[in-house]
Design a protein around this motif. Structure first.
Motif, short mmCIF file in Angstrom:
data_model
loop_
_atom_site.label_atom_id
_atom_site.label_comp_id
_atom_site.label_asym_id
_atom_site.label_seq_id
_atom_site.Cartn_x
_atom_site.Cartn_y
_atom_site.Cartn_z
N GLN A 71 0.85 -1.19 0.00
CA GLN A 71 0.00 0.00 0.00
C GLN A 71 0.89 1.23 0.00
O GLN A 71 1.93 1.26 0.66
CB GLN A 71 -0.90 0.03 1.24
N HIS A 72 0.47 2.25 -0.74
CA HIS A 72 1.20 3.52 -0.69
C HIS A 72 1.22 4.03 0.74
O HIS A 72 0.21 3.95 1.45
CB HIS A 72 0.57 4.54 -1.63
N LEU A 319 5.45 13.45 -1.54
CA LEU A 319 5.97 13.38 -2.91
C LEU A 319 5.56 12.08 -3.59
O LEU A 319 5.28 12.06 -4.79
CB LEU A 319 7.50 13.49 -2.88
N ALA A 320 5.50 10.98 -2.82
CA ALA A 320 5.22 9.67 -3.39
C ALA A 320 3.82 9.17 -3.06
O ALA A 320 3.53 7.98 -3.23
CB ALA A 320 6.26 8.68 -2.88
N ALA A 321 2.93 10.04 -2.60
CA ALA A 321 1.58 9.61 -2.20
C ALA A 321 0.79 9.11 -3.40
O ALA A 321 0.93 9.61 -4.52
CB ALA A 321 0.84 10.76 -1.53
N GLN A 322 -0.07 8.12 -3.16
CA GLN A 322 -0.88 7.57 -4.24
C GLN A 322 -1.76 8.65 -4.83
O GLN A 322 -2.38 9.44 -4.13
CB GLN A 322 -1.75 6.43 -3.73
N GLY A 323 -1.79 8.68 -6.16
CA GLY A 323 -2.63 9.64 -6.86
C GLY A 323 -1.92 10.90 -7.29
O GLY A 323 -2.46 11.67 -8.11
N VAL A 324 -0.73 11.16 -6.77
CA VAL A 324 0.03 12.32 -7.23
C VAL A 324 0.43 12.07 -8.68
O VAL A 324 1.03 11.05 -9.02
CB VAL A 324 1.28 12.55 -6.36
N LYS A 325 0.11 12.99 -9.55
CA LYS A 325 0.35 12.83 -10.98
C LYS A 325 1.82 13.13 -11.31
O LYS A 325 2.40 14.06 -10.77
CB LYS A 325 -0.56 13.73 -11.80
N TYR A 326 2.36 12.33 -12.21
CA TYR A 326 3.74 12.56 -12.61
C TYR A 326 3.93 13.95 -13.20
O TYR A 326 4.97 14.59 -13.00
CB TYR A 326 4.18 11.50 -13.63
N LYS A 327 2.91 14.45 -13.89
CA LYS A 327 3.02 15.78 -14.47
C LYS A 327 3.11 16.87 -13.40
O LYS A 327 3.61 17.97 -13.66
CB LYS A 327 1.84 16.07 -15.40
N ASP A 328 2.62 16.56 -12.18
CA ASP A 328 2.73 17.52 -11.08
C ASP A 328 4.05 17.38 -10.34
O ASP A 328 4.45 18.30 -9.62
CB ASP A 328 1.57 17.32 -10.10
N VAL A 329 4.72 16.24 -10.51
CA VAL A 329 6.03 16.02 -9.89
C VAL A 329 7.14 16.58 -10.75
O VAL A 329 8.06 17.25 -10.27
CB VAL A 329 6.26 14.52 -9.63
N GLU A 429 0.81 4.33 -9.88
CA GLU A 429 0.58 2.89 -9.86
C GLU A 429 -0.36 2.53 -8.72
O GLU A 429 -0.54 3.30 -7.78
CB GLU A 429 1.91 2.14 -9.70
N SER A 430 -0.95 1.34 -8.78
CA SER A 430 -1.91 0.93 -7.76
C SER A 430 -1.24 0.53 -6.45
O SER A 430 -1.92 0.45 -5.41
CB SER A 430 -2.75 -0.24 -8.27
N SER A 431 0.08 0.29 -6.48
CA SER A 431 0.79 -0.10 -5.27
C SER A 431 2.22 0.42 -5.32
O SER A 431 2.68 0.90 -6.37
CB SER A 431 0.79 -1.62 -5.11
N THR A 432 2.91 0.30 -4.21
CA THR A 432 4.32 0.67 -4.15
C THR A 432 5.12 -0.58 -3.80
O THR A 432 4.63 -1.71 -3.92
CB THR A 432 4.54 1.81 -3.14
N ALA A 433 6.36 -0.41 -3.35
CA ALA A 433 7.22 -1.55 -3.04
C ALA A 433 6.54 -2.51 -2.07
O ALA A 433 5.98 -2.09 -1.07
CB ALA A 433 8.53 -1.04 -2.46
N ASN A 434 6.61 -3.79 -2.40
CA ASN A 434 5.98 -4.81 -1.57
C ASN A 434 7.07 -5.75 -1.04
O ASN A 434 7.80 -6.36 -1.83
CB ASN A 434 4.95 -5.59 -2.39
N PHE A 435 7.16 -5.85 0.27
CA PHE A 435 8.18 -6.68 0.91
C PHE A 435 7.59 -7.96 1.53
O PHE A 435 8.30 -8.69 2.21
CB PHE A 435 8.88 -5.90 2.02
N SER A 436 6.29 -8.19 1.31
CA SER A 436 5.60 -9.25 2.05
C SER A 436 5.39 -10.53 1.26
O SER A 436 4.90 -11.52 1.81
CB SER A 436 4.23 -8.74 2.52
N LYS A 437 5.74 -10.55 -0.02
CA LYS A 437 5.50 -11.74 -0.82
C LYS A 437 6.48 -12.85 -0.42
O LYS A 437 7.59 -12.58 0.04
CB LYS A 437 5.63 -11.42 -2.31
N PRO A 438 6.07 -14.11 -0.59
CA PRO A 438 6.95 -15.23 -0.24
C PRO A 438 8.27 -15.16 -1.00
O PRO A 438 8.30 -14.81 -2.18
CB PRO A 438 6.14 -16.46 -0.65
#
Length: 456
Positions: A71-72, A319-329, A429-438
């Motif tokens: 999750q973001h 800066l990295a919050a979900q929904g922030v548009k790349y064009k705004d960054v 993107e719908s998610s960020t870095a995920n550290f929980s996968k097997p």
């Protein structure tokens, strides 16, 4: 310029280069870890005027509402406001706490580039098992001849009380970033006029050095495995790359393979190392610029110049919050400063000077390493004439689902061409870095597996 203290004086007093193997610190010195020093070797105490607080453990629990890895991240400090903003107009008041590269960006873009400064929050944290290993490493880790790797350290920072520049550099290279990570993100090269075209990839990294069940003896000189699958644009979709990252790259160079979707073939890739330009960056990033610095340190003499207080990007959740548009960054010349957060922190200053008779596009590079995480926050790079050429900036935050301090994204600025490159954009993107996968089997990181998994 630098804060003086006995530890730094000792580090500077010895020959701070990587000419020969260095001994581990004494048990008496290591006993400071977890006492006057944090388990990572930072000063626990705040500074004299209170603008840098005491470290009390950092973030140990995610904020309310956070559902889990991938999750973001929710901003733990949503009500914080800037204390002040550094601009070209007031630069002289603050320049003693900035790098040459930060100063150059303020002068290059005097109307638009700013550094908003917030309350300093020492949020850096790591799992207890990483702290435990770090404390063990302090009395066992030793550099190999030439400083091209180390022995007898595993699963933590190898040199939490560094005695040389190359030891501090290794702390950055092998800092904790989980055991296995998956992430989908974009990288972009931003032109002088602000135009850009994102390249979106899905990556996987298996950090063998941080396998909780492993040991140094299990490494066999492999630090991590890395996979990259390109998703867009269409002309690149389906291409993939595999890297086996070695510890001592002078003894054994990193191994890399590429998969061409159009040909459905895996081929051994040239050794992307040192100053090889990275294609996706349009030449704005060298192979060893990636992750601020990676790979073999052998082409430079590294000096530990001590510590200084410095305004660096920190806690960059907005800066990295979900929904922030790349064009705004992404703006002309630089990232949108209104989305960034900077704080006053202590940093280790490490300077690399190109050895005589050795080739690299950078004659000198200076890294500023956050004392609480060993993550390089800023790097200044100089050309063969000794002129400042490029500046790299990592926008740090705590990935509290691990936890660890890492960059939300990195920006690589070319001051001469007035272009820049950004990695790890994922707010769209719908998610960020995920550290929980097997954790997958190591057989998933082989050339045959790359061929099997590669699709257009």
């Amino acid at each position: 310029m630098f804060i003086s203290r006995s530890l730094i004086a000792a580090a500077v007093a010895i020959a701070c280069t990587a000419g020969s193997a260095m001994a581990a610190v004494s048990p008496q010195e290591a006993a400071k870890l977890g006492q006057t020093l944090t388990p990572y070797g930072a000063e626990k105490a705040g500074n004299a005027d209170g603008t840098i607080p005491e470290w009390t453990g950092g973030i140990t629990q995610p904020p309310a509402g956070y559902k889990g890895s991938g999750q973001h991240h929710i901003d733990p400090f949503p009500d914080d406001k800037p204390l002040f903003t550094i601009t070209r107009a007031n630069l002289e008041q603050y320049q003693d706490k900035l790098s040459a590269g930060q100063i150059a960006l303020l002068k290059s873009y005097p109307e638009t580039y700013q550094i908003p400064v917030y309350q300093s929050r020492r949020t850096g944290s790591a799992p207890q098992w990483v702290y435990d290993n770090t404390i063990k490493n302090a009395t066992t880790a030793k550099l190999v001849e030439g400083g091209n790797g180390f022995v007898d350290a595993y699963g933590g920072i190898p040199f939490p009380i560094p005695q040389s520049g190359v030891e501090a550099l290794w702390n950055h290279i092998v800092r904790y970033r989980g055991s296995y990570i998956t992430r989908r993100s974009a990288e972009v090269a931003v032109q002088r006029n602000g135009a850009y075209s994102p390249v979106v990839s899905e990556v996987e990294a298996l950090f063998r050095y941080y396998d909780p069940k492993g040991s140094y003896a299990d490494l066999n000189n492999i630090l991590f495995y890395y996979l990259n699958f390109t998703k867009s644009p269409a002309r690149l979709a389906g291409d993939a790359a595999l890297v086996h990252e070695t510890l001592d790259q002078v003894k054994e160079a990193r191994q890399a393979w590429g998969y061409a979707a159009g040909q459905r073939r895996v081929r051994r890739a040239p050794n992307l190392a040192y100053d090889t330009p990275i294609g996706a960056s349009e030449g704005l990033r060298t192979a060893d610029d990636t992750d601020m610095f990676n790979g073999a340190p052998d082409r430079y003499d590294w000096k530990l110049l001590g510590k200084k207080e410095m305004y660096i990007p920190y806690n960059n959740y907005r800066l990295a919050a979900q929904g922030v548009k790349y064009k705004d960054v992404l703006q002309v010349g630089h990232i949108n400063p209104q989305l960034t957060r900077n704080e006053l922190h202590r940093v280790w200053v490490v300077e690399g000077t190109l050895k005589p008779g050795v080739r690299h596009v950078y004659a000198k590079r200076t890294l500023f390493l956050d004392e609480d995480s060993w993550q390089a926050a800023v790097m200044d790079q100089y050309d063969s004439r000794g002129e400042l050429w490029r500046v790299s900036i990592a926008y740090l935050k705590n990935y509290y689902d691990l936890p660890t301090t890492w960059s939300a994204m990195e920006a690589f600025h070319d001051l001469q061409s007035r272009r820049y490159h950004v990695q790890n954009l994922d707010s769209e993107e719908s998610s960020t870095a995920n550290f929980s996968k097997p954790i997958p089997a190591e057989s998933e990181f082989t050339p045959s597996a790359l061929r099997r998994r590669g699709t257009r």
